[in-house]
Scaffold this active site. Structure first.
Site, short mmCIF file in Angstrom:
data_model
loop_
_atom_site.label_atom_id
_atom_site.label_comp_id
_atom_site.label_asym_id
_atom_site.label_seq_id
_atom_site.Cartn_x
_atom_site.Cartn_y
_atom_site.Cartn_z
N HIS A 1 0.85 -1.21 0.00
CA HIS A 1 0.00 0.00 0.00
C HIS A 1 0.87 1.25 0.00
CE1 HIS A 1 -3.05 -2.66 2.26
NE2 HIS A 1 -3.65 -2.35 1.13
N ARG B 1 -2.59 -5.01 -8.87
CA ARG B 1 -1.53 -6.01 -8.75
C ARG B 1 -1.67 -6.98 -9.93
NH1 ARG B 1 -3.08 -7.98 -3.15
NH2 ARG B 1 -5.06 -7.59 -4.18
N SER C 1 -3.30 -7.96 2.55
CA SER C 1 -3.49 -7.92 4.00
C SER C 1 -3.84 -9.31 4.53
CB SER C 1 -4.58 -6.91 4.35
OG SER C 1 -4.17 -5.63 3.93
N1 COA Z 1 -0.39 -3.74 -1.62
C1 COA Z 1 -0.83 -4.65 -0.76
N2 COA Z 1 -2.09 -5.10 -0.74
C2 COA Z 1 -2.92 -4.57 -1.62
C3 COA Z 1 -2.54 -3.61 -2.55
C4 COA Z 1 -1.20 -3.20 -2.54
N3 COA Z 1 -0.75 -2.29 -3.38
N4 COA Z 1 -3.59 -3.29 -3.30
C5 COA Z 1 -4.61 -4.03 -2.86
N5 COA Z 1 -4.19 -4.80 -1.84
C6 COA Z 1 -4.97 -5.82 -1.15
C7 COA Z 1 -5.42 -5.41 0.21
O1 COA Z 1 -4.45 -5.71 1.16
C8 COA Z 1 -6.66 -6.26 0.34
O2 COA Z 1 -6.27 -7.54 0.72
P1 COA Z 1 -7.24 -8.55 1.46
O3 COA Z 1 -8.47 -8.70 0.61
O4 COA Z 1 -6.44 -9.76 1.56
O5 COA Z 1 -7.57 -7.95 2.80
C9 COA Z 1 -7.22 -6.33 -1.09
O6 COA Z 1 -6.12 -6.04 -1.91
C10 COA Z 1 -8.25 -5.32 -1.44
O7 COA Z 1 -8.23 -4.37 -0.47
P2 COA Z 1 -8.58 -2.86 -0.52
O8 COA Z 1 -7.84 -2.18 -1.59
O9 COA Z 1 -8.38 -2.36 0.83
O10 COA Z 1 -10.05 -2.89 -0.97
P3 COA Z 1 -11.28 -3.56 -0.26
O11 COA Z 1 -11.86 -4.49 -1.23
O12 COA Z 1 -11.00 -4.12 1.07
O13 COA Z 1 -12.23 -2.35 -0.02
C11 COA Z 1 -13.06 -0.20 -0.40
C12 COA Z 1 -12.44 -1.40 -0.98
C13 COA Z 1 -12.97 -0.12 1.12
C14 COA Z 1 -12.32 0.96 -0.97
C15 COA Z 1 -14.51 -0.25 -0.87
O14 COA Z 1 -15.13 -1.39 -0.32
C16 COA Z 1 -15.26 1.00 -0.48
O15 COA Z 1 -15.12 2.02 -1.13
N6 COA Z 1 -16.07 0.90 0.59
C17 COA Z 1 -16.89 2.00 1.06
C18 COA Z 1 -18.33 1.74 0.69
C19 COA Z 1 -18.60 2.08 -0.75
O16 COA Z 1 -18.51 3.22 -1.17
N7 COA Z 1 -18.98 1.04 -1.50
C20 COA Z 1 -19.40 1.21 -2.88
C21 COA Z 1 -18.30 0.99 -3.84
S1 COA Z 1 -18.94 1.14 -5.48
#
Ligand code: COA
Length: 160
Positions: A17, A90, A129
């Site tokens: 991240h 990724r 994560s």
């Molecule tokens: N390095 C390390 N890990 C990375 C990464 C990077 N560069 N890019 C993505 N990841 C991983 C994260 O660690 C995470 O891993 P995990 O699933 O094993 O925990 C995964 O990729 C995706 O995580 P993240 O980027 O945090 O996205 P998410 O899917 O957990 O959540 C939100 C995305 C929180 C941004 C989205 O759900 C959101 O906007 N929520 C608010 C509600 C909303 O508006 N919803 C409508 C959306 S249309």
């Protein structure tokens, strides 16, 4: 870009991240890092704890503000008049999911919010994560993926 936002769950923040955030911070005047909830994920750390870790991990980058938000991201972005979301890409496996988020945010904002993708560097292509949480649970080596203070927090959390 004047103002952009990098969003994520950060459970916990990894060096993957951080790498994307550092690159994103050079593309805009100000970068908001938004710590959010994904309703389909049960997190190891609370929203407040995740935000505190993100703040600590990014304290050396000047043009960043870390916020937490528990509703729709598009609503928060409208409030602060921010139109760009930055996300890391990724491997191919991210693509479908990222596309659905990008179109979701585009549609609910009536076409005002665009998503910009930054390709993750090779070193962090397979970091996530959930992988670091799994490694912490089984005492795996974490220093390639996490800052020292995050390693301490995750180790003590999985012991509880
Ligand atoms: N390095 C390390 N890990 C990375 C990464 C990077 N560069 N890019 C993505 N990841 C991983 C994260 O660690 C995470 O891993 P995990 O699933 O094993 O925990 C995964 O990729 C995706 O995580 P993240 O980027 O945090 O996205 P998410 O899917 O957990 O959540 C939100 C995305 C929180 C941004 C989205 O759900 C959101 O906007 N929520 C608010 C509600 C909303 O508006 N919803 C409508 C959306 S249309």
């Amino acid at each position: 870009m004047k103002l952009a936002l990098y969003s994520g769950t950060f459970d916990p923040i990894t060096k993957g991240h951080k790498e994307i955030i550092e690159r994103a911070s050079r593309m805009c005047d100000k970068l908001i890092v938004a710590v959010l909830n994904n309703s389909s994920k049960k997190t190891l750390f609370s929203l407040k704890e995740r935000k505190e870790m993100v703040e600590e991990a990014l304290k050396n980058i000047d043009n960043i503000e870390v916020i937490e938000h528990s509703g729709l991201l598009a609503d928060y972005m409208r409030e602060i008049d921010c139109k760009y979301i930055i996300r890391g890409l990724r491997a191919v496996i991210d693509y479908e999911y990222e596309l659905s988020l990008a179109y979701g945010n585009y549609d609910i904002s009536n076409g005002e919010i665009e998503t910009v993708f930054i390709p993750a560097s090779k070193k962090y292509l397979y970091v996530s994560s959930s992988i670091v949480r799994e490694l912490a649970l089984y005492n795996g080596k974490l220093d390639d993926y996490l800052d020292e203070f995050v390693i301490e927090k995750i180790k003590s959390r999985v012991k509880e």
